[in-house]
Design a protein around this motif. Structure first.
Motif, mmCIF file in Angstrom:
data_model
loop_
_atom_site.group_PDB
_atom_site.id
_atom_site.type_symbol
_atom_site.label_atom_id
_atom_site.label_comp_id
_atom_site.label_asym_id
_atom_site.label_seq_id
_atom_site.Cartn_x
_atom_site.Cartn_y
_atom_site.Cartn_z
ATOM 1 N N UNK A 164 11.618 28.055 41.741
ATOM 2 C CA UNK A 164 11.896 28.546 42.994
ATOM 3 C C UNK A 164 11.363 29.857 43.342
ATOM 4 N N UNK A 165 10.935 30.484 42.519
ATOM 5 C CA UNK A 165 10.776 31.966 42.837
ATOM 6 C C UNK A 165 11.807 32.801 42.722
ATOM 7 N N UNK A 166 11.674 34.179 42.736
ATOM 8 C CA UNK A 166 12.575 35.224 42.468
ATOM 9 C C UNK A 166 13.783 35.289 43.226
ATOM 10 N N UNK A 167 13.359 35.020 44.709
ATOM 11 C CA UNK A 167 14.481 35.109 45.779
ATOM 12 C C UNK A 167 15.751 34.094 45.437
ATOM 13 N N UNK A 168 15.346 32.973 45.388
ATOM 14 C CA UNK A 168 16.285 31.872 45.121
ATOM 15 C C UNK A 168 16.801 31.771 43.662
ATOM 16 N N UNK A 169 16.043 32.015 42.550
ATOM 17 C CA UNK A 169 16.604 31.967 41.484
ATOM 18 C C UNK A 169 17.560 33.350 41.242
ATOM 19 N N UNK A 170 17.485 34.521 41.830
ATOM 20 C CA UNK A 170 18.396 35.715 41.925
ATOM 21 C C UNK A 170 19.620 35.040 42.682
ATOM 22 N N UNK A 171 19.385 34.683 43.682
ATOM 23 C CA UNK A 171 20.572 34.234 44.492
ATOM 24 C C UNK A 171 21.377 33.204 43.934
ATOM 25 N N UNK A 172 20.915 32.220 43.056
ATOM 26 C CA UNK A 172 21.604 31.397 42.374
ATOM 27 C C UNK A 172 22.256 31.974 41.276
ATOM 28 N N UNK A 173 21.570 32.612 40.436
ATOM 29 C CA UNK A 173 22.072 33.544 39.250
ATOM 30 C C UNK A 173 23.020 34.444 39.320
ATOM 31 N N UNK A 174 23.086 35.296 40.534
ATOM 32 C CA UNK A 174 23.945 36.209 40.817
ATOM 33 C C UNK A 174 25.247 35.826 41.512
#
Ligand code: LHQ
Length: 264
Positions: A157-167
């Motif tokens: 997904x790339x960083x933006x979506x990965x971080x969005x989901x994880x955080x």
């Protein structure tokens, strides 16, 4: 097949069906289920007769991750070593999944949370029922993505979506997961198992060694640079070109008939 087992297995026509089976706990992982899942994947490594694996969950969920009832901090002497839990239970299974030289299809039949979501994402082809949800539940209990999630989410997904989901820990629908390229396909609930089974059977009668090499090659591309990947392609194609299934595939094409692959 023991119906009370935490993981059910059924081998038919080269396809090993693996069903996570703790429906009352939404198929959350206890130690027994960890070991049983690992044994099933190890069996797929060991037995030539198995040419594809299909993983799903019993009941309304796919898997709710770690069984938190087994991890009650109020019943422990001190802080736990969750790194040890990962090293002992999760990581060996994830390595077996990624290194299996045969396709693994996952039918995500319902909610997939925490390590349950990430184990699904580590497999090769993920189909999910439209009602299913993927939840990076870790942040809700003060943890960080594991079971390969930090790797798979970021690569896919790339960083933006990965971080969005994880955080945020917000649920992602199957449809959105497919639109984002996190999974292969969202499927109507009623059609999920038929579609996943048909695909797994198709793989089970395909060129198994070519599939294994394809899986290795695509996984290697996540970490290789371009030159290293060209070398990898040279080596894997050399191996694929020496298989009996390659000879059969080309012969069948030239004969204008359907190929009969034997997985060799
Ligand atoms: C559960 C669970 C569960 C036990 C539902 N455990 N019983 C690695 C290293 C070591 C330690 C920690 O973890 C990890 C990796 C991880 O996986 S961390 C993430 C662990 N998982 C979660 O935090 C998810 C917890 N579950 C939920 O948030 C919800 O249950 C979801 C969103 C999955 C589903 O919600 P609902 O559809 O509303 O179902 P429910 O919450 O009512 O659950 C149904 C039953 O299943 C219920 O039991 P009960 O006896 O009340 O019917 C839950 O307690 C049980 N259950 N997940 N992980």
């Amino acid at each position: 097949m023991a119906q009370d087992a935490t993981v059910l297995t059924d081998l038919s026509d080269g396809m090993l069906l693996v069903t996570l089976n703790r429906p009352d706990k939404l198929n959350a992982f206890n130690e027994d289920m960890h070991l049983a899942l690992r044994a099933a994947i190890q069996r797929a490594h060991d037995e030539d007769e198995i040419r594809c694996v299909l993983i799903t969950g019993a009941g309304r969920a796919f898997c709710a991750g770690q069984d938190l009832g087994d991890r009650d901090p109020r019943k422990m002497d001190g802080p736990p070593d969750l790194g040890e839990t990962l090293a002992t239970f999760y990581n060996p299974t994830l390595r077996l999944i990624r290194s299996l030289e045969k396709p693994i299809v996952v039918a995500v039949n319902g909610v997939a949370a925490g390590a349950g979501a990430n184990i699904a994402l580590a497999c090769d082809i993920v189909l999910a029922a439209r009602s299913a949800r993927f939840i990076q539940a870790f942040s809700k209990i003060g943890l960080t993505p594991d079971a390969g999630g930090s790797f798979m989410l970021t690569r896919l997904l790339g960083e933006a979506r990965a971080k969005g989901l994880a955080l945020t820990g917000e649920p992602l629908t199957a449809e959105q997961a497919a639109d984002w390229g996190l999974i292969w396909k969202a499927v109507d609930d009623a059609a999920l198992m038929d579609e996943a089974t048909a695909l797994a059977h198709r793989f089970a009668s395909g060129p198994t060694r070519g599939f294994g090499l394809t899986k290795q090659s695509i996984q290697a591309a996540s970490t290789n640079g371009f030159d290293a990947q060209l070398d990898h392609e040279r080596d894997t194609q050399r191996m694929a070109g020496r298989t009996a299934d390659y000879a059969e595939g080309v012969s069948a094409f030239l004969d204008k008939r359907a190929p009969v692959f034997r997985g060799q």
